[in-house]
Each structure stands twice: as structure tokens, then as C-alpha cells.
Write an enzyme that holds these catalytic residues in place. Structure first.
Site, PDB file in Angstrom:
ATOM      1  N   ASP A 174     -50.803  48.536  25.693  1.00 30.16           N
ATOM      2  CA  ASP A 174     -51.570  49.213  26.943  1.00 30.16           C
ATOM      3  C   ASP A 174     -52.316  48.306  27.603  1.00 30.16           C
ATOM      4  O   ASP A 174     -53.245  47.571  27.083  1.00 30.16           O
ATOM      5  CB  ASP A 174     -52.055  50.206  26.260  1.00 30.16           C
ATOM      6  CG  ASP A 174     -51.452  51.470  25.329  1.00 30.16           C
ATOM      7  OD1 ASP A 174     -50.798  52.108  26.098  1.00 30.16           O
ATOM      8  OD2 ASP A 174     -51.396  51.282  24.324  1.00 30.16           O
ATOM      9  N   ASP A 216     -45.108  58.830  23.325  1.00 30.23           N
ATOM     10  CA  ASP A 216     -46.142  58.136  23.085  1.00 30.23           C
ATOM     11  C   ASP A 216     -47.461  58.938  23.052  1.00 30.23           C
ATOM     12  O   ASP A 216     -47.802  60.020  23.615  1.00 30.23           O
ATOM     13  CB  ASP A 216     -46.382  57.320  24.422  1.00 30.23           C
ATOM     14  CG  ASP A 216     -47.515  56.268  24.129  1.00 30.23           C
ATOM     15  OD1 ASP A 216     -48.292  56.337  23.048  1.00 30.23           O
ATOM     16  OD2 ASP A 216     -47.679  55.581  25.112  1.00 30.23           O
TER      17      ASP A 216
END
Length: 221
Positions: free
Chosen positions: A34, A172
Site C-alpha cells: 500500500d 481487499d
């Protein structure tokens, strides 16, 4: 095919190399990295240097998930990743951004938030490798899974089948040993997994996630 992509946002970064090696030993297919700029989301995470450092400790493919307000300006910084994932609401011309990622030689993923329409992305589906449905609000790990996003997964699964497309359908956020089965049943096959992967015996946790998903896939067929 089930794809398990442990998200290093949930790993102990003081011992990141060891955590990544354990995930790899458990059969992870890639690593989810991320990238957060404090603007698109109220958090900061990881950089191009993280990719370079990870290259020294793992052979797993690296997926850079750009949760940033200006992905078009920074795509080239993450060209070392095997896949670049952009949030569909962060770019004024998603098709152009997808094409730009392709020119860098990377696979392309597109993330869609739970409050956003997935149907609006119909035209881009033939151009992407991954459509990643966010089951939590982006920015922070440990949030509970929002089962309402499974309708998005079902729609994507129907589109992929009807058009004979080949993109992966991902989820996710909040994916664990219970919810991964629900996601597979709805049509998902790709999972960015944080807390449920980097907990306890990491290798065993990753393997358990794959086993749960594989069992659900067998039932789906």
C-alpha cells in the site's frame, strides 16, 4: 486459480524481511504494498524505496497499490512493481492511466471503493489484469469486512463470464478465514490479506487462507 497477496501494511515493519520470508514460505503469490500520501487517505505508507528493499529479500511479485491523490504523477516511480493498482476515483481519465501503466511494462489493477459504482467500470474491464473491490474504507488495516460489496463481486463475475474476459476479481480488506469463503462463493479469486496473514505463525496463516479459499472454490464449481 486462487491468488493470495499478503499486505505488508499489517506486518511488523521492524521485522519486515522475516515476515515477508515467512509469507513466501507459506505459499503467498505476491506481496501487496500500500502506498498512501496522507491526502487520498488519512494515513501514510510505503514508497518506491520499499519496493527496492523488498527485492533484496523476496522473489515474490510486488503489487504497488497507489492510494494517492495524484497517481498519474507518480506512476513511473513504481515501475519496478510487477503490478500497479490505481483507485478509479483518483484519476480524471482511467483508460489513459491504465494505458500509461501498460507502457511502463507493468500489469494493471484498478481498485473500487465500496461506495462507488462498479458498473461504471464496464468499459475498462477488457484492459485490466485485476479489478480490486475494497471491502473496507481504504487507509487503515483491521477494519471489519463489509459483506455488501459481494454484490460488486457477483456483477464482475457475471461480466467476466459473459464477455469471456480474463481479469482477476479481487477483494481487499477484512479478508480472513471466514470471509474468504464468502468472497470465493461470490466469484472472487484474488485476495489482498493483511491482519489474517501477518498473525501468529505467518506461513501457517497464509497456507490456511489458501486452503479455505481452495475448498470454497471446489464447492463453487
Amino acid at each position: 486459480m486462487i491468488h493470495i497477496s499478503p499486505s505488508i501494511l499489517a506486518a511488523d515493519t521492524a521485522h519486515l524481511a522475516a515476515a515477508v520470508r515467512a509469507a513466501e514460505a507459506g505459499g503467498a503469490d505476491s506481496l501487496h504494498v500500500d502506498v498512501m500520501d496522507g491526502r487520498y487517505v488519512a494515513n501514510y505508507a510505503f514508497s518506491p524505496k520499499t519496493l527496492a528493499d523488498l527485492r533484496r529479500v523476496t522473489r515474490l511479485p510486488l503489487h504497488a497499490h497507489l492510494e494517492v491523490s495524484n497517481p498519474d504523477d507518480v506512476l513511473s516511480l513504481f515501475a519496478a512493481a510487477e503490478m500497479i493498482i490505481v483507485q478509479e476515483d483518483t484519476t480524471p481519465d482511467l483508460a489513459a492511466t491504465v494505458a500509461a501503466v501498460r507502457r511502463l511494462g507493468c500489469q494493471v489493477g484498478v481498485g473500487v471503493n465500496r461506495s462507488r459504482s462498479v458498473e461504471a467500470l464496464a468499459s475498462v474491464l477488457p484492459q485490466v489484469d485485476l479489478l480490486l473491490v475494497m471491502a473496507v474504507e481504504p487507509g487503515f488495516g483491521g477494519q471489519p469486512f463489509d459483506a455488501s460489496v459481494l454484490d460488486k463481486v457477483r456483477w464482475l463475475h457475471a461480466q467476466r463470464r459473459a464477455q469471456r474476459l480474463h481479469f482477476a476479481i479481487g477483494v481487499d480488506g477484512g479478508v480472513n478465514l471466514t470471509t474468504i469463503g464468502e468472497c470465493v462463493a461470490a466469484g472472487a479469486d484474488f485476495f489482498a490479506v493483511g491482519s489474517a496473514a501477518f498473525t501468529g505463525d505467518i506461513a501457517a496463516s497464509v497456507q490456511a487462507l489458501r486452503n479455505a479459499a481452495t475448498t470454497s472454490m471446489a464447492l463453487r464449481r
